[in-house]
Structure formats: structure tokens, C-alpha cells
Design a protein around this motif. Structure first.
Motif, PDB file in Angstrom:
ATOM      1  N   GLU A   1      34.884  12.548  47.094  1.00  0.00           N
ATOM      2  CA  GLU A   1      34.700  12.559  45.694  1.00  0.00           C
ATOM      3  C   GLU A   1      36.019  12.287  44.973  1.00  0.00           C
ATOM      4  OE1 GLU A   1      34.708  16.783  47.010  1.00  0.00           O
ATOM      5  OE2 GLU A   1      33.856  15.018  47.726  1.00  0.00           O
TER       6      GLU A   1
ATOM      7  N   THR B   1      27.701   4.552  40.364  1.00  0.00           N
ATOM      8  CA  THR B   1      27.244   5.708  40.635  1.00  0.00           C
ATOM      9  C   THR B   1      25.647   5.111  41.085  1.00  0.00           C
ATOM     10  OG1 THR B   1      28.236   7.173  39.276  1.00  0.00           O
ATOM     11  CG2 THR B   1      26.099   8.030  40.101  1.00  0.00           C
TER      12      THR B   1
ATOM     13  N   HIS C   1      29.232   5.793  44.149  1.00  0.00           N
ATOM     14  CA  HIS C   1      29.203   7.339  44.389  1.00  0.00           C
ATOM     15  C   HIS C   1      27.722   7.613  44.377  1.00  0.00           C
ATOM     16  CE1 HIS C   1      29.178  10.917  41.716  1.00  0.00           C
ATOM     17  NE2 HIS C   1      29.831  11.387  42.856  1.00  0.00           N
TER      18      HIS C   1
ATOM     19  N   ASP D   1      27.717  13.674  45.946  1.00  0.00           N
ATOM     20  CA  ASP D   1      29.145  13.352  45.919  1.00  0.00           C
ATOM     21  C   ASP D   1      29.723  12.566  47.244  1.00  0.00           C
ATOM     22  OD1 ASP D   1      30.230  14.313  43.449  1.00  0.00           O
ATOM     23  OD2 ASP D   1      30.549  16.235  44.206  1.00  0.00           O
ATOM     24  N   SER D   2      28.682  11.796  47.922  1.00  0.00           N
ATOM     25  CA  SER D   2      28.995  10.878  48.889  1.00  0.00           C
ATOM     26  C   SER D   2      29.600   9.503  48.518  1.00  0.00           C
ATOM     27  CB  SER D   2      27.779  10.512  49.687  1.00  0.00           C
ATOM     28  OG  SER D   2      27.170  11.718  50.418  1.00  0.00           O
ATOM     29  N   ALA D   3      30.352   9.059  49.152  1.00  0.00           N
ATOM     30  CA  ALA D   3      31.150   7.884  48.869  1.00  0.00           C
ATOM     31  C   ALA D   3      30.700   6.895  49.737  1.00  0.00           C
ATOM     32  CB  ALA D   3      32.681   8.226  48.709  1.00  0.00           C
TER      33      ALA D   3
END
Length: 194
Positions: free
Chosen positions: A54, A70, A89, A94-96
């Protein structure tokens, strides 16, 4: 002596983990512990940033002007993708994700990679990528799609080479929009937690 060592219990060294495991199982536990520090590396050459996914997203957007979008899981998002790196995002956890873009002959290739610590494998994600086209003025209609059943993970987004991933979407030149170096793909993407 081996009997004594095999009975010895030790605590995991990761903050937040309360597990005690036999001494001889500590390395195995710590390599898969859900509390392992999650550090990812900035993909920009010469940048030494290291941090959780994040913070990496914010760092890339603020300091390197990498686009970050997002996404809501289970919903379709339409993106204009031109950059070799485009970050996503995951809303709520909050995974990327890295949208890795490359060239294969005259075609553009696109795939997705989850950016996370090497030991972490949960949650798993499925990604569906597709393009509709070709764009006007063509009157032909078509759809090209790729479904990534279990998205590949990486801690080093700068080392991801899209053509070396297990699967990727190949977009023929007729489906690209723009001209010259500013050719882009209008990509639909849906990410689902498995």
C-alpha cells in the motif's frame, strides 16, 4: 541431545504472531507465517524505496507518476493503458496489482501480477482481461480475452517481464487506439478474490 532439541519450543520472530513451534520447524513456519513483514521494491531504476504494497502504490504515484487506479473486486473497470507499468489498488484490503504491458511483434501484451511479500500466498485472486474492437472506423466487432485463474505474485514489480508470465492477453494492432508511440489499449478488467 537431538531429543532435547526436537522438544524445544520457540516463538515466531514476526511481530503479531503468537505461534510457538518446535525448534526444527521454525524456518518453515517463518517462511509461510501470515505475519511476515511485507516488503516490496520500487521498480524504478535507481530508487531504493522498500515498503509494504500500500505504501509502494503511494510512492509510485507521488514520486514516479505511475498511474494507480482503485478497483472494486467483482466489478468491471475500463482502463486506457499506455504505460509499461500501471498499478491497481484493491479496494478494501490494500492489495496491489501490477498491470504489466509489453510488446510482442506488432501486438501489445498485458498481464496482471499481485505485488506482495514472497511468503504470502493468500488471498488468491482471479483476473479477467479483455478488449473489444477493433475501434472505429472499423466495422468489425470482436473480443479477445484472457482469464488468469491464479494470479502470479511478485515482490519486485520492476523485474516482471510480461512475456515470461504463465499467461497474458495478446492485443493485435487493429485493437489499439492512438498512433505512434502513444498507442494504447482500452482494457476491461475484473479482479475477483478466490
Amino acid at each position: 541431545m537431538d531429543d532435547i532439541v526436537s522438544l524445544a519450543m520457540v516463538e515466531c520472530s514476526h511481530d503479531g504472531c503468537k505461534s510457538s513451534v518446535p525448534y526444527h520447524e521454525l524456518d518453515g513456519h517463518e517462511s509461510t507465517c501470515p505475519h511476515v513483514p511485507c516488503y516490496c521494491y520500487c521498480p524504478e531504476p535507481g530508487c531504493g524505496f522498500v515498503g509494504p504494497p500500500e505504501l509502494l502504490l503511494g510512492h509510485l504515484a507521488a514520486l514516479h507518476s505511475v498511474p494507480v487506479h482503485t478497483v472494486d473486486y467483482g466489478k468491471v473497470h475500463r482502463l486506457r493503458v499506455l504505460e509499461p507499468r500501471f498499478m491497481l489498488h484493491g479496494e478494501g484490503d490494500d492489495s496491489a496489482f501490477l498491470l504489466a504491458v509489453g510488446v510482442l511483434g506488432a501486438a501489445m501484451v498485458v498481464s496482471a501480477v499481485c505485488i506482495r511479500a514472497g511468503a504470502l500466498r493468500q488471498p488468491q485472486y482471479m483476473v479477467k482481461l479483455w478488449v473489444n474492437g477493433p475501434p472505429p472506423p472499423s466495422s468489425a466487432a470482436g473480443r479477445i480475452e484472457c482469464e488468469l485463474e491464479a494470479v502470479t505474485s511478485s515482490t519486485r514489480p520492476g523485474e516482471v517481464v510480461v512475456k515470461e508470465l504463465p499467461s497474458f492477453l495478446t492485443v493485435p494492432p487493429a485493437y489499439l487506439v492512438g498512433s505512434g508511440a502513444s498507442k494504447a489499449v482500452i482494457l476491461d478488467i475484473r479482479i475477483d478474490k478466490m
